[in-house]
Design an enzyme around this catalytic site. Structure first.
Site, PDB file in Angstrom:
ATOM      1  N   ILE A 203       0.868  -1.190   0.000  1.00  0.00           N
ATOM      2  CA  ILE A 203       0.000   0.000   0.000  1.00  0.00           C
ATOM      3  C   ILE A 203       0.898   1.230   0.000  1.00  0.00           C
ATOM      4  O   ILE A 203       1.786   1.349   0.849  1.00  0.00           O
ATOM      5  CB  ILE A 203      -0.890   0.029   1.287  1.00  0.00           C
ATOM      6  CG1 ILE A 203      -1.872  -1.144   1.314  1.00  0.00           C
ATOM      7  CG2 ILE A 203      -1.631   1.372   1.416  1.00  0.00           C
ATOM      8  CD1 ILE A 203      -2.961  -1.126   0.256  1.00  0.00           C
ATOM      9  N   HIS A 204       0.702   2.127  -0.965  1.00  0.00           N
ATOM     10  CA  HIS A 204       1.493   3.363  -0.918  1.00  0.00           C
ATOM     11  C   HIS A 204       0.808   4.564  -1.548  1.00  0.00           C
ATOM     12  O   HIS A 204       1.332   5.673  -1.468  1.00  0.00           O
ATOM     13  CB  HIS A 204       2.848   3.159  -1.608  1.00  0.00           C
ATOM     14  CG  HIS A 204       2.724   3.076  -3.112  1.00  0.00           C
ATOM     15  ND1 HIS A 204       2.410   1.917  -3.761  1.00  0.00           N
ATOM     16  CD2 HIS A 204       2.841   4.024  -4.070  1.00  0.00           C
ATOM     17  CE1 HIS A 204       2.358   2.148  -5.066  1.00  0.00           C
ATOM     18  NE2 HIS A 204       2.609   3.412  -5.282  1.00  0.00           N
ATOM     19  N   ARG A 205      -0.333   4.361  -2.184  1.00  0.00           N
ATOM     20  CA  ARG A 205      -0.930   5.485  -2.904  1.00  0.00           C
ATOM     21  C   ARG A 205      -1.336   6.591  -1.925  1.00  0.00           C
ATOM     22  O   ARG A 205      -1.787   6.315  -0.801  1.00  0.00           O
ATOM     23  CB  ARG A 205      -2.155   5.018  -3.697  1.00  0.00           C
ATOM     24  CG  ARG A 205      -1.855   3.925  -4.709  1.00  0.00           C
ATOM     25  CD  ARG A 205      -0.956   4.403  -5.830  1.00  0.00           C
ATOM     26  NE  ARG A 205      -1.629   5.348  -6.692  1.00  0.00           N
ATOM     27  CZ  ARG A 205      -2.375   5.001  -7.760  1.00  0.00           C
ATOM     28  NH1 ARG A 205      -2.495   3.719  -8.081  1.00  0.00           N
ATOM     29  NH2 ARG A 205      -2.967   5.912  -8.478  1.00  0.00           N
ATOM     30  N   ASP A 276      -2.422  -1.510  -3.771  1.00  0.00           N
ATOM     31  CA  ASP A 276      -2.955  -0.364  -4.519  1.00  0.00           C
ATOM     32  C   ASP A 276      -1.954   0.025  -5.610  1.00  0.00           C
ATOM     33  O   ASP A 276      -2.020   1.110  -6.168  1.00  0.00           O
ATOM     34  CB  ASP A 276      -3.273   0.810  -3.585  1.00  0.00           C
ATOM     35  CG  ASP A 276      -2.056   1.310  -2.815  1.00  0.00           C
ATOM     36  OD1 ASP A 276      -0.927   0.836  -3.064  1.00  0.00           O
ATOM     37  OD2 ASP A 276      -2.249   2.194  -1.953  1.00  0.00           O
TER      38      ASP A 276
END
Ligand code: UD1
Ligand code: UDP
Length: 353
Positions: A203-205, A276
């Site tokens: 997850i990084h967005r 994501d």
């Protein structure tokens, strides 16, 4: 020999560029420019050593900042570099700030641009990556589209010439890496996880991290999974976890970002993937792993249409519903090409510059 300047800056761009930069130096004088957008060793250096990419000829050392400041710094430094080298073509990848800064700078200097991963759309201009890719496409001379959907998007926007369906360089890279990963990666045994019995997460967005509640919801949902979760944490996400004091659930292993070979091995041995990431959701498809993408839309619609990828929003309910209801992975197609996208792109470049 003609000169090409390739500009990269972020993790997925090192992986994408590796496929072309490994080959293009046979026919062109290539300068590889790293903007410095990603700079931690495990977000940058590891990919150059693992993927046999030439070391960057120039590192602009821009680092992290607000979007305007980061893009402005990139443009100022790139202008100098491009004015000095005066290449026949500038090659850019994907949809990061490094991509857009390069497109704007090269276009202003009247240097032709080739955009790899052209034509992808979420149809939402509030997404930073959409802004970057729409501008990059508009300013590019050669548009290399990875999928038929991307070609159709470009046609619908009025692009009629120099749009090429190439396949996806990320798929080329996966094929290149898998065999090597099988022989060198020890990550699965190091983490003491059981093959086909864990969930892999990234997850990084901005949409899932800048809003702390969204990140907390995602981690709460992971805590309810009835299996081990391996979560290599992007530095952006780590910052929010630390600042908000989010606790690691018992079944979740937060680890540092890993190199490419370890990561694709973790994907290949997982039971299911939650992400994501644009790259990870299509790697999941190519490896035939069920995937939950925590984002309202995806430009990689084929993965959803074929039943391998489900979209969820950043709520506990939406993620756990997607996790529990099972998958109907009925179709599988070669939407991402034959693993020779880099060759097709190099051939098109040679005919057009
Ligand atoms: C960027 C791209 C995104 C891409 C992602 C790939 C933009 C707008 N976004 O997002 O499209 O999916 O890269 O990973 O270009 N940081 C570090 N060390 C690093 C790099 C980043 O600590 O080596 C931290 C910094 O606090 C930084 C934050 O991560 O402010 C965000 O980095 P940035 O490059 O701005 O965006 P990404 O979220 O990485
Ligand atoms: N990746 C990696 N190590 C990690 C997480 C991801 O090597 O710890 C690779 C992954 O295999 C994929 C790429 O990074 O090829 C995706 O990059 P990222 O998710 O950062 O960006 P996006 O694709 O969303 O732009």
């Amino acid at each position: 020999m003609k000169t090409i300047v390739t500009v990269v800056g972020a993790r997925p761009q090192f992986i994408k560029a590796s496929t072309i930069s490994r080959k293009i130096r046979n026919s062109y004088n290539e300068y590889l420019v790293h903007t410095g957008q990603h700079y931690d060793a495990n977000m940058s250096d590891v990919f150059f050593s693992e993927l046999k990419i030439p070391q960057p000829d120039i590192n602009l050392g821009v680092g992290s900042d607000s979007h305007a400041k980061q893009i402005a710094q990139m443009m100022i430094k790139l202008e100098e570099v491009l004015n000095e080298i005066r290449p026949s073509l500038v090659l850019i990848y994907g949809d990061t700030n490094s991509t857009m800064a390069t497109a704007l700078t090269a276009a202003k200097l009247l240097i032709p641009i080739a955009h790899v991963e052209s034509g992808l759309r979420n149809f939402d201009m509030t997404i930073q990556e959409e802004i970057n890719r729409v501008i990059a496409d508009r300013l590019s001379t050669l548009l290399f589209a990875p999928t038929q959907t991307a070609v159709d998007n470009l046609k619908a926007e009025g692009f009629s010439t120099n749009v090429f369906l190439t396949g996806d360089v990320m798929y080329d890279s996966l094929l290149f890496g898998l065999e090597r990963a099988e022989s060198v990666s020890e990550i699965v045994s190091k983490l003491r996880v059981i093959p086909n019995d864990y969930c892999l997460v990234t997850i990084h967005r901005a949409e899932n991290t800048d809003n702390v509640q969204n990140l907390a919801n995602i981690i709460k949902a992971l805590a309810s999974f009835n299996e081990t979760v391996v979560f290599p944490v992007h530095p952006r996400t780590r910052k929010v976890i630390d600042q908000a004091g989010i606790i690691q659930p018992d079944n979740v292993k937060f680890i540092q970002p890993v190199g490419y070979l370890d990561f694709i091995m973790l994907e290949a041995k997982s039971r299911i993937i939650v992400t994501d990431s644009g790259g990870v959701q299509r790697e999941a498809y190519c490896l035939k792993k069920p995937c939950i993408t925590i984002f309202p839309t995806t430009p990689w619609v084929e993965t959803v249409q074929d039943g391998w990828n489900k979209l969820a929003d950043a709520s506990v309910q939406s993620i756990t519903d997607a996790y529990r209801t099972g998958w109907s992975c009925s179709d599988y197609g070669n939407h991402f090409g034959e693993g020779n996208a880099a060759d097709i792109i190099i051939e098109k470049i040679s005919r057009n510059i």
